[in-house]
Design a protein around this motif. Structure first.
Motif, PDB file in Angstrom:
ATOM      1  N   LEU A  26     -26.377  23.795 -11.438  1.00  0.00           N
ATOM      2  CA  LEU A  26     -25.381  23.517 -10.621  1.00  0.00           C
ATOM      3  C   LEU A  26     -24.216  22.519 -11.162  1.00  0.00           C
ATOM      4  N   ALA A  27     -24.312  21.546 -11.674  1.00  0.00           N
ATOM      5  CA  ALA A  27     -23.379  20.889 -12.283  1.00  0.00           C
ATOM      6  C   ALA A  27     -22.787  21.582 -13.607  1.00  0.00           C
ATOM      7  N   GLN A  28     -23.379  22.523 -14.081  1.00  0.00           N
ATOM      8  CA  GLN A  28     -22.982  23.374 -15.170  1.00  0.00           C
ATOM      9  C   GLN A  28     -22.119  24.066 -14.835  1.00  0.00           C
ATOM     10  N   GLN A  29     -22.164  24.894 -13.631  1.00  0.00           N
ATOM     11  CA  GLN A  29     -21.392  25.881 -13.170  1.00  0.00           C
ATOM     12  C   GLN A  29     -20.185  25.194 -12.509  1.00  0.00           C
ATOM     13  N   ARG A  30     -20.239  24.028 -12.214  1.00  0.00           N
ATOM     14  CA  ARG A  30     -18.934  23.396 -11.590  1.00  0.00           C
ATOM     15  C   ARG A  30     -18.268  22.956 -12.518  1.00  0.00           C
ATOM     16  N   TRP A  31     -18.948  22.055 -13.537  1.00  0.00           N
ATOM     17  CA  TRP A  31     -18.171  21.504 -14.366  1.00  0.00           C
ATOM     18  C   TRP A  31     -18.063  22.172 -15.920  1.00  0.00           C
ATOM     19  N   ASP A  32     -18.555  23.337 -16.360  1.00  0.00           N
ATOM     20  CA  ASP A  32     -18.488  24.186 -17.512  1.00  0.00           C
ATOM     21  C   ASP A  32     -18.868  23.062 -18.863  1.00  0.00           C
ATOM     22  N   PHE A  33     -19.825  22.746 -18.965  1.00  0.00           N
ATOM     23  CA  PHE A  33     -20.367  21.871 -19.875  1.00  0.00           C
ATOM     24  C   PHE A  33     -21.611  22.750 -20.449  1.00  0.00           C
ATOM     25  N   THR A  34     -22.067  22.466 -21.956  1.00  0.00           N
ATOM     26  CA  THR A  34     -23.072  22.563 -22.378  1.00  0.00           C
ATOM     27  C   THR A  34     -24.044  21.684 -22.898  1.00  0.00           C
ATOM     28  N   ILE A  35     -25.302  22.064 -22.894  1.00  0.00           N
ATOM     29  CA  ILE A  35     -26.238  21.235 -23.196  1.00  0.00           C
ATOM     30  C   ILE A  35     -26.915  21.319 -24.402  1.00  0.00           C
ATOM     31  N   ASP A  36     -26.445  20.427 -25.644  1.00  0.00           N
ATOM     32  CA  ASP A  36     -27.266  20.863 -26.950  1.00  0.00           C
ATOM     33  C   ASP A  36     -28.750  20.150 -27.116  1.00  0.00           C
ATOM     34  N   ALA A  37     -29.076  19.106 -26.197  1.00  0.00           N
ATOM     35  CA  ALA A  37     -30.397  18.778 -26.151  1.00  0.00           C
ATOM     36  C   ALA A  37     -30.951  18.129 -24.977  1.00  0.00           C
ATOM     37  N   LEU A  48     -27.874  15.721 -23.880  1.00  0.00           N
ATOM     38  CA  LEU A  48     -26.873  15.725 -25.033  1.00  0.00           C
ATOM     39  C   LEU A  48     -26.113  16.799 -24.547  1.00  0.00           C
ATOM     40  N   CYS A  49     -24.800  16.324 -24.128  1.00  0.00           N
ATOM     41  CA  CYS A  49     -23.903  17.385 -23.715  1.00  0.00           C
ATOM     42  C   CYS A  49     -22.567  17.520 -24.148  1.00  0.00           C
ATOM     43  N   LEU A  50     -21.890  18.587 -24.090  1.00  0.00           N
ATOM     44  CA  LEU A  50     -20.504  19.102 -24.632  1.00  0.00           C
ATOM     45  C   LEU A  50     -19.637  19.488 -23.538  1.00  0.00           C
ATOM     46  N   PHE A  51     -18.631  18.406 -23.121  1.00  0.00           N
ATOM     47  CA  PHE A  51     -17.678  18.735 -22.058  1.00  0.00           C
ATOM     48  C   PHE A  51     -16.294  19.489 -22.842  1.00  0.00           C
ATOM     49  N   GLN A  52     -15.875  20.269 -22.384  1.00  0.00           N
ATOM     50  CA  GLN A  52     -14.413  20.433 -22.981  1.00  0.00           C
ATOM     51  C   GLN A  52     -13.523  19.270 -22.935  1.00  0.00           C
ATOM     52  N   ASP A  53     -13.410  18.297 -22.203  1.00  0.00           N
ATOM     53  CA  ASP A  53     -12.803  17.192 -22.128  1.00  0.00           C
ATOM     54  C   ASP A  53     -13.548  16.087 -21.493  1.00  0.00           C
ATOM     55  N   ALA A  54     -13.948  15.089 -22.349  1.00  0.00           N
ATOM     56  CA  ALA A  54     -14.723  14.126 -22.076  1.00  0.00           C
ATOM     57  C   ALA A  54     -14.364  13.162 -20.863  1.00  0.00           C
ATOM     58  N   ASN A  55     -13.151  13.368 -20.546  1.00  0.00           N
ATOM     59  CA  ASN A  55     -12.442  12.654 -19.506  1.00  0.00           C
ATOM     60  C   ASN A  55     -12.536  13.332 -18.338  1.00  0.00           C
ATOM     61  N   PHE A  56     -12.675  14.682 -18.427  1.00  0.00           N
ATOM     62  CA  PHE A  56     -12.807  15.461 -17.216  1.00  0.00           C
ATOM     63  C   PHE A  56     -14.236  16.096 -17.016  1.00  0.00           C
ATOM     64  N   GLY A  57     -14.754  15.751 -15.990  1.00  0.00           N
ATOM     65  CA  GLY A  57     -15.752  16.400 -15.734  1.00  0.00           C
ATOM     66  C   GLY A  57     -17.228  15.636 -15.665  1.00  0.00           C
ATOM     67  N   THR A  58     -17.215  14.790 -16.786  1.00  0.00           N
ATOM     68  CA  THR A  58     -18.444  14.099 -17.022  1.00  0.00           C
ATOM     69  C   THR A  58     -19.051  13.310 -15.602  1.00  0.00           C
ATOM     70  N   ARG A  59     -18.028  12.162 -15.065  1.00  0.00           N
ATOM     71  CA  ARG A  59     -18.701  11.623 -14.008  1.00  0.00           C
ATOM     72  C   ARG A  59     -18.709  12.377 -12.734  1.00  0.00           C
ATOM     73  N   GLY A  60     -18.132  13.682 -12.494  1.00  0.00           N
ATOM     74  CA  GLY A  60     -18.258  14.466 -11.553  1.00  0.00           C
ATOM     75  C   GLY A  60     -19.770  15.261 -11.634  1.00  0.00           C
ATOM     76  N   ALA A  61     -19.956  15.633 -12.827  1.00  0.00           N
ATOM     77  CA  ALA A  61     -21.399  16.225 -12.985  1.00  0.00           C
ATOM     78  C   ALA A  61     -22.305  15.183 -12.842  1.00  0.00           C
ATOM     79  N   ILE A  62     -22.312  13.983 -13.098  1.00  0.00           N
ATOM     80  CA  ILE A  62     -23.160  13.059 -12.992  1.00  0.00           C
ATOM     81  C   ILE A  62     -23.577  12.810 -11.437  1.00  0.00           C
ATOM     82  N   LYS A  63     -22.515  12.658 -10.723  1.00  0.00           N
ATOM     83  CA  LYS A  63     -22.327  12.691  -9.382  1.00  0.00           C
ATOM     84  C   LYS A  63     -22.968  13.734  -8.419  1.00  0.00           C
TER      85      LYS A  63
END
Length: 138
Positions: A26-37, A48-63
Motif C-alpha cells: 500500500l505504501a509502495q503504491q502511494r509513495w512509488d518506491f522500490t525495495i532492493d532487499a 532497503l528502499c529506493l525513493f525518487q527523492d529521499a526527502n519526499f515520501g520516506t516519512r509518509g511511507a513509514i507512517k
C-alpha cells in the motif's frame, strides 16, 4: 529503514507477515518506491528502499506502513511499534553491502545458518511467492 516492535520479545511480524506485506505494498503504491532487499524478523523489519527523492515520501511511507499495520492487526492495538523507525540514507556504491547486511539479519539473530534459509527475506525470494506486490517474503 528499520521498523521495530515496541515489545522486543514479540513475534507479531512473522505471524502477521502477509498483513505486513500488504501494508508495505500500500505504501509502495502511494509513495512509488522500490525495495532492493527486505527481511522480516519476529520483532523487526528491515527494508532497503529506493525513493525518487529521499526527502519526499520516506516519512509518509513509514507512517502509512505503521498505521495500516496497527489498524488491521488482529490484536487491534495501538503503539505496536517502537518510538522511532531508523532511517539511514546511503549512496548507491554502498547499496550492495547494505543488501548483504539486511539479508544476513536472520543469520546474525541465530535464526538460520544461511540467509537464503529464512523464508521471510528477499534472500529467499527465489522460491515461489504468492503475490509480487510488497515485500517479497513468505
Amino acid at each position: 529503514m528499520t521498523f521495530r516492535l515496541a515489545n522486543a520479545s514479540d513475534d507479531l511480524l512473522v505471524r502477521q507477515v502477509r498483513l505486513l506485506r500488504d501494508c508495505v505494498a500500500l505504501a509502495q503504491q502511494r509513495w512509488d518506491f522500490t525495495i532492493d532487499a527486505a527481511v522480516v524478523l519476529p520483532n523487526e523489519m528491515q527494508l532497503l528502499c529506493l525513493f525518487q527523492d529521499a526527502n519526499f515520501g520516506t516519512r509518509g511511507a513509514i507512517k502509512l506502513i505503521c498505521s495500516a499495520f496497527e489498524h488491521h492487526s488482529p490484536r487491534n492495538e495501538t503503539n505496536v511499534w517502537a518510538a522511532e523507525t531508523e532511517v539511514i540514507e546511503i549512496s548507491g556504491a554502498v547499496a550492495p553491502l547494505r543488501r548483504t547486511f539486511v539479508e544476513a539479519a536472520p543469520v546474525r539473530a541465530g535464526l538460520v545458518k544461511a540467509a537464503a534459509d529464512w523464508p521471510y527475506s528477499s534472500a529467499h525470494k527465489r522460491t515461489a511467492q504468492g503475490d509480487e506486490m510488497g515485500v517479497a517474503v513468505a
